[in-house]
Design a protein around this motif. Sequence first.
Motif, PDB file in Angstrom:
ATOM      1  N   ASN A 212      -1.683  -5.017  11.165  1.00  9.89           N
ATOM      2  CA  ASN A 212      -0.637  -4.526  10.264  1.00  9.89           C
ATOM      3  C   ASN A 212      -1.220  -4.077   8.930  1.00  9.89           C
ATOM      4  O   ASN A 212      -0.841  -3.034   8.386  1.00  9.89           O
ATOM      5  CB  ASN A 212       0.407  -5.620  10.016  1.00  9.89           C
ATOM      6  CG  ASN A 212       1.363  -5.803  11.171  1.00  9.89           C
ATOM      7  OD1 ASN A 212       1.318  -5.076  12.164  1.00  9.89           O
ATOM      8  ND2 ASN A 212       2.228  -6.794  11.066  1.00  9.89           N
ATOM      9  N   LEU A 213      -2.139  -4.871   8.403  1.00 13.32           N
ATOM     10  CA  LEU A 213      -2.679  -4.595   7.072  1.00 13.32           C
ATOM     11  C   LEU A 213      -3.575  -3.363   7.063  1.00 13.32           C
ATOM     12  O   LEU A 213      -3.473  -2.512   6.177  1.00 13.32           O
ATOM     13  CB  LEU A 213      -3.447  -5.815   6.559  1.00 13.32           C
ATOM     14  CG  LEU A 213      -2.614  -7.088   6.342  1.00 13.32           C
ATOM     15  CD1 LEU A 213      -3.517  -8.255   5.942  1.00 13.32           C
ATOM     16  CD2 LEU A 213      -1.532  -6.870   5.286  1.00 13.32           C
ATOM     17  N   VAL A 214      -4.471  -3.243   8.056  1.00 17.94           N
ATOM     18  CA  VAL A 214      -5.407  -2.114   8.054  1.00 17.94           C
ATOM     19  C   VAL A 214      -4.701  -0.805   8.410  1.00 17.94           C
ATOM     20  O   VAL A 214      -5.150   0.272   8.014  1.00 17.94           O
ATOM     21  CB  VAL A 214      -6.601  -2.361   9.012  1.00 17.94           C
ATOM     22  CG1 VAL A 214      -7.406  -3.560   8.561  1.00 17.94           C
ATOM     23  CG2 VAL A 214      -6.134  -2.511  10.449  1.00 17.94           C
ATOM     24  N   GLN A 215      -3.587  -0.898   9.142  1.00 13.56           N
ATOM     25  CA  GLN A 215      -2.828   0.305   9.456  1.00 13.56           C
ATOM     26  C   GLN A 215      -2.000   0.789   8.276  1.00 13.56           C
ATOM     27  O   GLN A 215      -1.672   1.971   8.170  1.00 13.56           O
ATOM     28  CB  GLN A 215      -1.916   0.064  10.660  1.00 13.56           C
ATOM     29  CG  GLN A 215      -2.640  -0.021  11.989  1.00 13.56           C
ATOM     30  CD  GLN A 215      -1.699  -0.224  13.155  1.00 13.56           C
ATOM     31  OE1 GLN A 215      -0.545  -0.630  12.987  1.00 13.56           O
ATOM     32  NE2 GLN A 215      -2.186   0.058  14.357  1.00 13.56           N
ATOM     33  N   ALA A 216      -1.684  -0.126   7.363  1.00  9.50           N
ATOM     34  CA  ALA A 216      -0.801   0.214   6.257  1.00  9.50           C
ATOM     35  C   ALA A 216      -1.537   0.804   5.062  1.00  9.50           C
ATOM     36  O   ALA A 216      -1.015   1.684   4.379  1.00  9.50           O
ATOM     37  CB  ALA A 216      -0.015  -1.018   5.803  1.00  9.50           C
ATOM     38  N   THR A 217      -2.752   0.329   4.809  1.00 13.19           N
ATOM     39  CA  THR A 217      -3.446   0.777   3.600  1.00 13.19           C
ATOM     40  C   THR A 217      -4.955   0.762   3.784  1.00 13.19           C
ATOM     41  O   THR A 217      -5.502  -0.112   4.473  1.00 13.19           O
ATOM     42  CB  THR A 217      -3.074  -0.120   2.400  1.00 13.19           C
ATOM     43  OG1 THR A 217      -3.930   0.169   1.299  1.00 13.19           O
ATOM     44  CG2 THR A 217      -3.196  -1.595   2.743  1.00 13.19           C
TER      45      THR A 217
END
Length: 231
Positions: A212-217
């Motif tokens: 979730n985190l690496v896909q978001a930013t």
Amino acid sequence: HLSPLLQSLSSEINLLPPRVAAYHSGLILIPPQGPSSYLDTPSLLHLDNCLRLLDSCLLGSWSMTPEESVTQAHQMEELRHTGFATALIAFCVSCSIMLRDHDLEQYRSTGLLPLATRENIASLHLFRLAAKCAESALRVLINLTHGSLSWCQAVLDDESTIPMIMHLIVAEQRTRRIYTKKLDTDEADPEDVEDAAHSLDRLCLALGLLTNLVQATSDAKHTLCNTRMCA
């Protein structure tokens, strides 16, 4: 019903960031409950129950009117602005510390405790409670960060987030190898099978949160590339 839940959860989980800071300065993570420390000692069981309820709410399991849904969105936004992400990460860090506690080294490596003393039974109970809490916290974090740049940024604002996730991934992968060896040699008992399943759950949840985190930013990707793991 969400307001009293968030109130109760916040009052308890906000005790964790100072405890983690105290631990890193050389003090005990969670002091034994007593007359002088009762109000400053978080209840892991209470936190786990609250997080499970919040998780079910975030998954849409609660029956709500359109007005109540709007109110919920406002409440979660307010929660983000009041540092809930930092407190939740501190809770995950606390669980990670308890899971790697030195007193449980033999249990982690062999699945066996040396003697069925009261102290060892209490350590095993704490180990399993911390494991449950870690799962509940990760589930809530995944729901909060799924498709939400604002929550992802709030989570990443805490410098311990990526190291915590990476530690969990590495630790659970090691645990999985231990249980796999026991299962392959038919030495495992039903509790080992259950613990192995929960270890896989935590591994998948940590990977899900990281995704979730690496896909978001791109900040998450940069931090991940610059994170070094100690042996």
